[in-house]
Design an enzyme around this catalytic site. Structure first.
Site, mmCIF file in Angstrom:
data_model
loop_
_atom_site.group_PDB
_atom_site.id
_atom_site.type_symbol
_atom_site.label_atom_id
_atom_site.label_comp_id
_atom_site.label_asym_id
_atom_site.label_seq_id
_atom_site.Cartn_x
_atom_site.Cartn_y
_atom_site.Cartn_z
ATOM 1 N N ASP A 1 -1.069 24.325 20.464
ATOM 2 C CA ASP A 1 -0.522 25.101 19.359
ATOM 3 C C ASP A 1 0.103 24.212 18.289
ATOM 4 O O ASP A 1 -0.012 24.483 17.092
ATOM 5 C CB ASP A 1 0.523 26.096 19.880
ATOM 6 C CG ASP A 1 -0.126 27.334 20.471
ATOM 7 O OD1 ASP A 1 -1.303 27.581 20.186
ATOM 8 O OD2 ASP A 1 0.555 28.049 21.230
ATOM 9 N N GLY A 2 0.783 23.137 18.729
ATOM 10 C CA GLY A 2 1.365 22.210 17.759
ATOM 11 C C GLY A 2 0.298 21.585 16.882
ATOM 12 O O GLY A 2 0.506 21.379 15.676
ATOM 13 N N ASN B 1 5.460 28.932 11.869
ATOM 14 C CA ASN B 1 6.139 29.510 13.028
ATOM 15 C C ASN B 1 7.596 29.849 12.754
ATOM 16 O O ASN B 1 7.989 31.007 12.804
ATOM 17 C CB ASN B 1 6.091 28.538 14.213
ATOM 18 C CG ASN B 1 5.088 28.930 15.258
ATOM 19 O OD1 ASN B 1 4.333 29.876 15.073
ATOM 20 N ND2 ASN B 1 5.071 28.213 16.363
#
Length: 287
Positions: free
Chosen positions: A69-70, A142
């Protein structure tokens, strides 16, 4: 169709996964290139074309991020600048945002056939001011996190919403998250999961010393101003956007957060919906 491949070389599986992706893209006749800065990792793979990152992002129609995800967040910020959509391929652990697992690469044929959809994800603009002096602006996918630094004392953080005093949080810090970020740090801090189609902004306290410790979901048009309370015993705070760059926040500085006019476009090749992914990846989390 032209695709930019952005592997996260810190992930052990990213290079072999990228090589497999290249094989499938060649099979389906989809043009692709890798950024020149990663050339050393693919020296044994013949006939790969490279471009400097800026040129690569201008050239492509879409981006494929290979990692977790990063990695997708990092690639997504680059894609945002050039208004390109991004597809995440999991070469990490959880990868909640990934559209494909490494064993599903045959589905890349859907790109050529146009059998995919694009989700628009809300983002946030964050600006830092020292008094009235503007210092920095950035966009996050995010969350924006303001948290204590090396001093273990609790801190007091003042929050204004729409120019009006809202609340002073006493605790370890504060998370301001998008719906996409609701499954990230905010969730770990006890916040709810918000369907990405609902454009709200979540404010989640971190280990707050207060009965008012729940996440509050504000409208997408809310305007936030955050700073350390002048009477706080701990004024040593740090700001992080999407878990990347860390910025020291001074006593007289304030953070302004609001909805951005930019949307992250995420490519979905499968028919699963948001709560299918939530069920499969979080309810039965793989380590």
């Amino acid at each position: 169709m032209k695709i930019a491949l952005l592997p996260n070389l810190t992930r052990e599986k990213s290079v072999p996964t990228t090589c497999e992706i290249i094989k499938y893209l060649r099979k389906y006749g989809i043009e692709h290139k890798i950024k020149a800065e990663d050339k050393h990792a693919f020296s044994d793979f013949a006939d790969v074309t490279y471009l400097p990152e800026e040129q690569l992002l201008e050239w492509c129609d879409m981006v494929i991020s290979i990692g977790g995800d990063g990695s997708l967040l990092n690639a997504g910020k680059k894609a945002l600048r050039f208004s390109k959509a991004v597809l995440g391929v999991n070469a990490g652990n959880l990868a909640f945002l990934a559209g494909l697992e490494a064993n599903e690469l045959s589905l890349l044929s859907n790109l050529k056939d146009g059998k995919y959809k694009t989700e628009k994800r809300m983002t946030l603009d964050m600006s830092i001011y020292d008094g009235d002096k503007f210092l920095k602006k950035d966009t996050c996918i995010n969350d924006v996190v303001l948290a204590r630094g090396t001093i273990l004392k609790m801190t007091d953080i003042d929050v204004k919403v729409g120019g009006k005093d809202y609340f002073t949080y006493r605790g370890d810090g504060l998370i301001v998250a998008t719906p996409t970020g609701s499954t990230s740090y905010s969730l770990s801090a006890g916040g709810p999961v918000l369907d990405p189609i609902i454009e709200g902004i979540l404010v989640t306290p971190i280990c707050t010393h207060s009965l008012f410790s729940r996440t509050v979901i504000f409208s997408r048009d809310s305007h936030f101003e955050i700073k350390v309370n002048p009477k706080s015993a701990n004024k040593d705070l740090f700001l992080s956007l999407d878990g990347e760059e860390t910025i020291h926040i001074g006593e007289n500085q304030r953070i302004v957060i609001e909805k951005s006019d930019k949307f992250l476009k995420i490519i979905r090749l499968k028919q699963d919906e948001f709560f299918d992914v939530l069920h499969n990846k979080l309810l039965y989390r793989r380590v």
